[in-house]
Write a protein that holds these residues in place. Sequence first.
Motif, PDB file in Angstrom:
ATOM      1  N   ASP A 201       0.844  -1.192   0.000  1.00 19.38           N
ATOM      2  CA  ASP A 201       0.000   0.000   0.000  1.00 19.38           C
ATOM      3  C   ASP A 201       0.880   1.243   0.000  1.00 19.38           C
ATOM      4  OD1 ASP A 201      -1.801   2.014   0.376  1.00 19.38           O
ATOM      5  OD2 ASP A 201      -2.719   1.204   2.187  1.00 19.38           O
ATOM      6  N   LEU A 202       1.008   1.857  -1.167  1.00 13.82           N
ATOM      7  CA  LEU A 202       1.825   3.063  -1.320  1.00 13.82           C
ATOM      8  C   LEU A 202       0.915   4.208  -1.749  1.00 13.82           C
ATOM      9  CD1 LEU A 202       4.741   4.173  -1.196  1.00 13.82           C
ATOM     10  CD2 LEU A 202       4.940   3.643  -3.628  1.00 13.82           C
ATOM     11  N   GLY A 203       0.566   5.051  -0.774  1.00 20.83           N
ATOM     12  CA  GLY A 203      -0.326   6.160  -1.053  1.00 20.83           C
ATOM     13  C   GLY A 203       0.434   7.449  -1.269  1.00 20.83           C
ATOM     14  N   GLY A 204      -0.245   8.554  -1.006  1.00 25.15           N
ATOM     15  CA  GLY A 204       0.394   9.837  -1.196  1.00 25.15           C
ATOM     16  C   GLY A 204       1.417  10.164  -0.127  1.00 25.15           C
ATOM     17  N   GLN A 273       3.241  20.716 -11.414  1.00 26.36           N
ATOM     18  CA  GLN A 273       3.844  20.224 -12.649  1.00 26.36           C
ATOM     19  C   GLN A 273       4.576  18.904 -12.427  1.00 26.36           C
ATOM     20  OE1 GLN A 273       3.453  21.538 -15.759  1.00 26.36           O
ATOM     21  NE2 GLN A 273       1.947  22.813 -14.687  1.00 26.36           N
ATOM     22  N   ALA A 274       5.152  18.728 -11.256  1.00 25.99           N
ATOM     23  CA  ALA A 274       5.851  17.476 -10.947  1.00 25.99           C
ATOM     24  C   ALA A 274       4.879  16.305 -10.936  1.00 25.99           C
ATOM     25  CB  ALA A 274       6.557  17.599  -9.591  1.00 25.99           C
ATOM     26  N   GLU A 275       3.708  16.512 -10.335  1.00 22.74           N
ATOM     27  CA  GLU A 275       2.714  15.442 -10.287  1.00 22.74           C
ATOM     28  C   GLU A 275       2.238  15.079 -11.691  1.00 22.74           C
ATOM     29  OE1 GLU A 275      -1.423  14.286  -7.949  1.00 22.74           O
ATOM     30  OE2 GLU A 275      -0.529  16.267  -7.703  1.00 22.74           O
ATOM     31  N   GLN A 276       2.029  16.087 -12.525  1.00 23.49           N
ATOM     32  CA  GLN A 276       1.592  15.827 -13.896  1.00 23.49           C
ATOM     33  C   GLN A 276       2.673  15.079 -14.671  1.00 23.49           C
ATOM     34  OE1 GLN A 276       0.037  19.253 -16.015  1.00 23.49           O
ATOM     35  NE2 GLN A 276       0.592  18.382 -18.000  1.00 23.49           N
ATOM     36  N   ALA A 277       3.931  15.486 -14.512  1.00 22.78           N
ATOM     37  CA  ALA A 277       5.035  14.826 -15.213  1.00 22.78           C
ATOM     38  C   ALA A 277       5.160  13.370 -14.786  1.00 22.78           C
ATOM     39  CB  ALA A 277       6.340  15.579 -14.942  1.00 22.78           C
ATOM     40  N   LYS A 278       4.939  13.093 -13.513  1.00 27.64           N
ATOM     41  CA  LYS A 278       5.032  11.728 -12.997  1.00 27.64           C
ATOM     42  C   LYS A 278       4.067  10.799 -13.731  1.00 27.64           C
ATOM     43  CE  LYS A 278       3.008  11.103  -9.063  1.00 27.64           C
ATOM     44  NZ  LYS A 278       2.696  11.182  -7.607  1.00 27.64           N
ATOM     45  N   GLU A 313      15.542   9.235 -15.990  1.00 28.64           N
ATOM     46  CA  GLU A 313      15.949  10.195 -14.959  1.00 28.64           C
ATOM     47  C   GLU A 313      14.994  10.135 -13.770  1.00 28.64           C
ATOM     48  OE1 GLU A 313      18.059  13.847 -17.408  1.00 28.64           O
ATOM     49  OE2 GLU A 313      15.874  13.721 -17.385  1.00 28.64           O
ATOM     50  N   PHE A 314      13.693  10.078 -14.064  1.00 28.18           N
ATOM     51  CA  PHE A 314      12.698   9.993 -12.990  1.00 28.18           C
ATOM     52  C   PHE A 314      12.873   8.709 -12.185  1.00 28.18           C
ATOM     53  CE2 PHE A 314       8.286   8.541 -11.851  1.00 28.18           C
ATOM     54  CZ  PHE A 314       8.169   9.356 -10.728  1.00 28.18           C
ATOM     55  N   ASP A 315      13.080   7.591 -12.883  1.00 27.35           N
ATOM     56  CA  ASP A 315      13.289   6.325 -12.181  1.00 27.35           C
ATOM     57  C   ASP A 315      14.509   6.410 -11.264  1.00 27.35           C
ATOM     58  OD1 ASP A 315      11.128   5.335 -13.510  1.00 27.35           O
ATOM     59  OD2 ASP A 315      12.257   4.071 -14.913  1.00 27.35           O
ATOM     60  N   GLY A 316      15.554   7.099 -11.714  1.00 26.88           N
ATOM     61  CA  GLY A 316      16.736   7.263 -10.879  1.00 26.88           C
ATOM     62  C   GLY A 316      16.458   8.102  -9.646  1.00 26.88           C
ATOM     63  N   LEU A 317      15.610   9.128  -9.803  1.00 25.95           N
ATOM     64  CA  LEU A 317      15.276   9.985  -8.667  1.00 25.95           C
ATOM     65  C   LEU A 317      14.531   9.222  -7.575  1.00 25.95           C
ATOM     66  CD1 LEU A 317      14.060  13.236 -10.491  1.00 25.95           C
ATOM     67  CD2 LEU A 317      16.230  12.916  -9.295  1.00 25.95           C
ATOM     68  N   ILE A 318      13.624   8.323  -7.978  1.00 26.66           N
ATOM     69  CA  ILE A 318      12.788   7.642  -6.984  1.00 26.66           C
ATOM     70  C   ILE A 318      13.319   6.264  -6.608  1.00 26.66           C
ATOM     71  CG2 ILE A 318      10.772   8.884  -7.824  1.00 26.66           C
ATOM     72  CD1 ILE A 318       9.794   6.256  -9.076  1.00 26.66           C
ATOM     73  N   LEU A 354       0.499   2.989  -9.254  1.00 23.49           N
ATOM     74  CA  LEU A 354       0.317   3.133 -10.704  1.00 23.49           C
ATOM     75  C   LEU A 354       1.592   3.619 -11.387  1.00 23.49           C
ATOM     76  CD1 LEU A 354      -3.221   4.797 -10.673  1.00 23.49           C
ATOM     77  CD2 LEU A 354      -2.682   2.437 -11.286  1.00 23.49           C
ATOM     78  N   THR A 355       2.574   4.034 -10.600  1.00 22.48           N
ATOM     79  CA  THR A 355       3.866   4.447 -11.150  1.00 22.48           C
ATOM     80  C   THR A 355       4.580   3.229 -11.719  1.00 22.48           C
ATOM     81  OG1 THR A 355       3.992   6.215  -9.495  1.00 22.48           O
ATOM     82  CG2 THR A 355       6.048   5.606 -10.615  1.00 22.48           C
ATOM     83  N   ARG A 356       5.015   3.322 -12.948  1.00 27.63           N
ATOM     84  CA  ARG A 356       5.577   2.164 -13.647  1.00 27.63           C
ATOM     85  C   ARG A 356       6.718   1.514 -12.857  1.00 27.63           C
ATOM     86  NH1 ARG A 356       6.089   0.409 -19.186  1.00 27.63           N
ATOM     87  NH2 ARG A 356       4.715   2.107 -19.819  1.00 27.63           N
TER      88      ARG A 356
END
Length: 713
Positions: A201-204, A273-278, A313-318, A354-356
Amino acid sequence: MSAIGIDLGTTNSATSSYDPERKEVSVLTNSSGKNLTPSVVGLYRRDGAERFIVGDTAVKWAARQPRETVVSVKRLMGRAFADPLVEQAREKLSYEITQGPDGDPRARVRMGDRVLSPDQVSALILRQLAQDASRSLGEEVTHAVITVPAYFGDAQRAATRDAAEQAELVVKKIIDEPTAAAVAFGLHKKSGERSRILVYDLGGGTFDISILHAVKNEEGHGQFHVLRFDGDSWLGGDDFDQAIVDRIVTWVKDTYGIDPSGDKNFLYAAKEQAEQAKWELNAQESTDIVILAAHRAPDGTVIDVEMPLTRSEFDGLIEPMVRRTMTLVDKTLTDEGLTADDITDVLLVGGSTLTRAVYETVENRFGKDKVRRNINPMECVALGAGILAGTLHAIECPEPECQRLNAESATECEDCGRSLANARSVGDTGLHEVTGPAMGIAAVRGSQRDVFVPIIPSGTPYPLPEPRRQTFETTDGRRIRVPVYEGNQSVASRNVEQGVIEFELPEDIGLHRRVEVSFNYSLDRIIKVRISVPGTDLVKEDTPNRDQQGPPAAQHEEQDAAGLGPTLEHVAKETREFLADYEEYMEPSQRMKVERDLELVQRALDRGESGEYARLTDLLLTDMYNHCGLASKLMQAKRATDGASPQLGQQIIEAVGHVRTAHERGNREQVTQQARNLTNLVARAMDERSVAEVPTAEDYGSHLRVPIDRLDT
């Protein structure tokens, strides 16, 4: 009476209702016709009037007034202003987080001229959810099952209940989010089918893992046994967004040589904008983050953001955060004695799944065939809560020989009269839960203070058939002070303080008596404490006073006037010198504790938290003289030589030399032998009373002591 299920989320909330005739549950739409309501509260001003706005309306106005728009308030629920997690939130959120009035240690949020508690803000969200649900159902909603993260502590659960009561809702049950998700999943199982479910369970704002046994009986109702859970109360999709925001800030610095991180309006726009980009990067390999007129530089230049961001790049950040979730998954499996092969179903819950990068990591760990994605992860918690709201309809008497089913509103069993304060909600859906972190008190053990003594261990089946008890002894005098902590650390102050129970021993009861402390939970796992003196009529029953987390300021007012602040500063200086002189003789964990305690002291001094000065002074003295092993022995020896007889003083100096030599040679056996000899010499010096005693906690702060016959337990 109508009952609904409520998923009170960090980012979004949802409600649902169960139809018992059709055995179906559905998510209810809000006044905007949507299934999800943003967990956002704003302050709307027009024509000199003010009113609170909630949900989509608050989101629309947020860009204009980010400092008066409260988001992610769930992360602040039940937390003290001095909590490091709250301090972290203050740095990242656009609105002001402040301390409560009149010394109240709990965090507050400022909206215009108003200062609200997190539960007051949550109450506004809950009231809106209930109103929308009433409109959707065509009847008034009065009762609710409300979900919380599994790893929510006692204070967070109490704050959630307080919020519901302020919203004029009767709480049927506070239920863990992963358990609610498993209930929703069980609706699609066949009768008689058994499962061992892992809920990811990974929420906000939070991450929870739960492992459950589940079976559907012949009547089509699910029975759920929670085996174990773990989690991180500060890890979620908001942190993914923040990682992108930090990347945008870095891009502006690199491109323009300007730091925009102090601009609240910029940070809010960057967060959007970060949420939309995600979400865009789930479907495409790259995206562009564009924020026009994002920031005005000190020289008046208007800065636009036009930053590309690729999926890699996003995958590396998270990646560190995703890896953290899987570390906790593996730990939970190991603690329960299971492997990935023992899990039959993996449920992905929460919008962040839902994040890939998240769902692919989970599928790689367990196999695609086990990962269930047939229920919307954004709605399944609310659906499970709705099922429970419609199928839990009675309270079972906890008396083994009675077990009568009583009405939900009953406080005592109609047959035997037993209190239903810790009874279990029952109905068509069966729930068998376990507790989270251990619950206990801070006490004195031998010469050590700040010792955590668990009374209800972690993972205890809940509800408890009987209270859990421990016996202690009084220490200083007639004042009894019982600080209640939640956590699994052996040092009490490293856990989360829930508050204190305080009272005076009557004159007719002698000092140094045995005291029995018993803990039990309410229906919603909120701690109830009972303190009694065996052989007397003295009984104190209460919940911890969270208004006095940490020593109350009034308790030390007189002492502080006499100079406790300068005393703490002096002891802190001595502790820094101790660290510099004896660091090489400390274990890494000992050194880290001293450094951490010095940070706590500096924070208290900077903020003028005088109510903490006495405790922190005591904590540093204990660090130096008791908690740092060989370093403490050497410190005690130095103190002992100051007033010892010349002959004994010389023996102590020689013994110190032998200890240092053995340590330099790395001979641990010889170090132990020489240290034992040194301890004996220091004890002789103290027995001669030629020196002032080494500080060993003559004043125990009215805390209870673990009896001698239990020191080894």
